[in-house]
Design an enzyme around this catalytic site. Structure first.
Site, mmCIF file in Angstrom:
data_model
loop_
_atom_site.group_PDB
_atom_site.id
_atom_site.type_symbol
_atom_site.label_atom_id
_atom_site.label_comp_id
_atom_site.label_asym_id
_atom_site.label_seq_id
_atom_site.Cartn_x
_atom_site.Cartn_y
_atom_site.Cartn_z
ATOM 1 N N SER A 121 104.627 127.814 89.315
ATOM 2 C CA SER A 121 103.446 127.027 90.141
ATOM 3 C C SER A 121 102.690 128.045 90.846
ATOM 4 O O SER A 121 101.654 127.710 91.316
ATOM 5 C CB SER A 121 103.946 125.760 90.756
ATOM 6 O OG SER A 121 105.103 126.227 91.576
ATOM 7 N N ASP A 141 100.988 122.341 100.313
ATOM 8 C CA ASP A 141 101.658 121.150 100.342
ATOM 9 C C ASP A 141 103.235 121.577 100.489
ATOM 10 O O ASP A 141 103.393 122.400 101.362
ATOM 11 C CB ASP A 141 101.725 120.865 98.820
ATOM 12 C CG ASP A 141 102.352 121.711 97.673
ATOM 13 O OD1 ASP A 141 102.876 122.684 98.191
ATOM 14 O OD2 ASP A 141 101.920 121.588 96.556
ATOM 15 N N HIS A 173 104.109 125.102 98.458
ATOM 16 C CA HIS A 173 103.078 126.161 97.924
ATOM 17 C C HIS A 173 101.963 126.578 99.113
ATOM 18 O O HIS A 173 101.365 125.734 99.711
ATOM 19 C CB HIS A 173 102.133 125.741 96.685
ATOM 20 C CG HIS A 173 103.143 125.436 95.655
ATOM 21 N ND1 HIS A 173 103.153 124.124 95.342
ATOM 22 C CD2 HIS A 173 103.626 126.033 94.650
ATOM 23 C CE1 HIS A 173 104.297 123.841 94.213
ATOM 24 N NE2 HIS A 173 104.324 125.026 93.888
#
Ligand SMILES: *[C@@H]1O[C@H](CO)[C@@H](O)[C@H](O)[C@H]1NC(C)=O
Ligand SMILES: *[C@@H]1O[C@H](CO)[C@@H](O)[C@H](O)[C@H]1NC(C)=O
Length: 354
Positions: free
Chosen positions: A40, A318, A321
């Site tokens: 991610s 978040d 990240h």
């Protein structure tokens, strides 16, 4: 008549060849192509159409990205987006899931949220494209490139010049080893054995990439995964065990880079130390222990909630990240830092010039 048909056929082919040559000669990027493997931290939309909880093609993700939410796990650009810009790429490297209308000769992004080096990693969240599948997808792209360039040898010569970026492994800890309720790995391996297993697998994948023409490769270590807002929210402060496990992995990865550089003299491998990166960046942000957006289960941003306005003061977007601001620092250091504690044994600029 026969002659005419031939000319008609040859002419467009020549034109096509001339187009590609122009890219070589006039293309602005410092390296002709960039291939991205990872999770991610680098995903730019590959998970959007997968059945998984690990996708973010909704607001407020992308609030600072020109096109809004794209599947990037940040408010704006990822660090590899920014590194690509520093390298002079005018467009983003297209995600494998959507290369339509894109020039795959400039590279492809195979990264997938929740993906790991081990293929079971992250699967409690749904589907993902693990490293093995990412390599298979690269094979598909190489076949297309061979067709475009007129043969396997031409493709191979071209692929030798590209930069290959591999940033994967965090999920093998966050979404595997440290979730004993879903995965057995922590009962099978101690942290040193587990890191070795991951490095053995990663090393095989790097061999596969090398055999497929990769000669300039950047390998990224794992940061302090015990210091994410997610970890801090559940524990009150950084959790030492995951940090220690990540350090073992990263130090083994750095040793692997040394061995690869000695073994393949015609190739160059560099290592980025994400732990040094994290501790260096801490000084640049006012808030380093909490997310900018409102979280669901301390993880991803809640749908359609207004995030913090001062996003440049936050290190984390978040629960896991970094913000685009933090990614920018990471990308800049990767590009031209001369601190060997950060990029070893050279930076990206030196890698592509060597
Ligand atoms: C996962 O990897 C193992 C080898 O480590 C292999 O035996 C297995 O078939 C793989 N599973 C899937 C679903 O790809
Ligand atoms: C690194 O690159 C950036 C962006 O091109 C530039 O602004 C900066 O001065 C460079 N730093 C060094 C030490 O070369």
């Amino acid at each position: 008549m026969a002659f005419e048909t031939k000319t008609l056929l040859i002419f467009p082919l020549l034109l096509l060849a001339a187009c590609y040559m122009q890219e070589f000669v006039y293309g602005k990027s410092q390296v002709p192509c960039l291939f991205i493997f990872g999770d991610s931290l680098s995903d730019s939309g590959n998970n959007n159409n997968l059945r998984t909880l690990s996708k973010v093609n909704y607001k407020p993700y992308g609030i600072d990205f020109p096109k809004g939410p794209t599947g990037r796990f940040s408010n704006g650009l990822t660090s590899i987006d920014i590194l690509a810009q520093l390298l002079g790429f005018e467009d983003f490297i297209p995600p494998f899931a959507n290369t339509m209308g894109s020039n795959i000769l400039k590279g492809v992004n195979y990264a997938s949220g929740s993906a790991g080096i081990r293929n079971e990693t992250g699967k409690h969240l749904g589907a993902d494209i693990d490293l093995g599948l990412q390599l298979q997808n690269h094979k598909t792209i190489i076949a297309r490139i061979s067709n475009m360039l007129g043969g396997v040898q031409q493709a191979s010569r071209y692929l030798n010049q590209c930069l290959y970026y591999v940033n994967i492994g965090s999920n093998d800890y966050i979404n595997n080893y440290f979730l004993p309720q879903f995965y057995s790995s922590s009962r099978v391996y101690n942290p040193t054995q587990y890191a070795q297993d991951l490095i053995d697998r990663l090393s095989q994948s790097i061999m596969t990439l090398h055999n497929a023409g990769a000669r300039k490769m950047m390998l990224v270590g794992i940061g302090p995964i015990g210091c994410t807002p997610n970890a801090i929210a559940t524990h009150g402060s950084c959790i030492q065990e995951p940090n220690a496990a990540a350090l073992i992995f990263s130090s083994k990865l750095k040793s692997l880079v040394n061995r690869l550089n000695m073994k393949f003299t015609g190739s160059k491998f560099i290592f980025r130390d994400s732990t040094t990166d994290y501790y260096t960046s801490l000084k640049s942000f006012r808030v380093t222990n909490a997310a900018c957006c409102r979280l669901v289960l301390n993880s991803l941003c809640a749908l359609n909630q207004t995030p913090c306005g001062n996003r440049n003061e936050y290190m984390f977007w978040d629960g896991f990240h970094p913000t685009s601001a933090a990614n920018k620092l990471t990308a800049l250091r990767s590009y031209n830092s001369t601190n060997l504690d950060f990029v070893y044994p050279m930076n990206v600029q030196q890698l592509i010039q060597s």
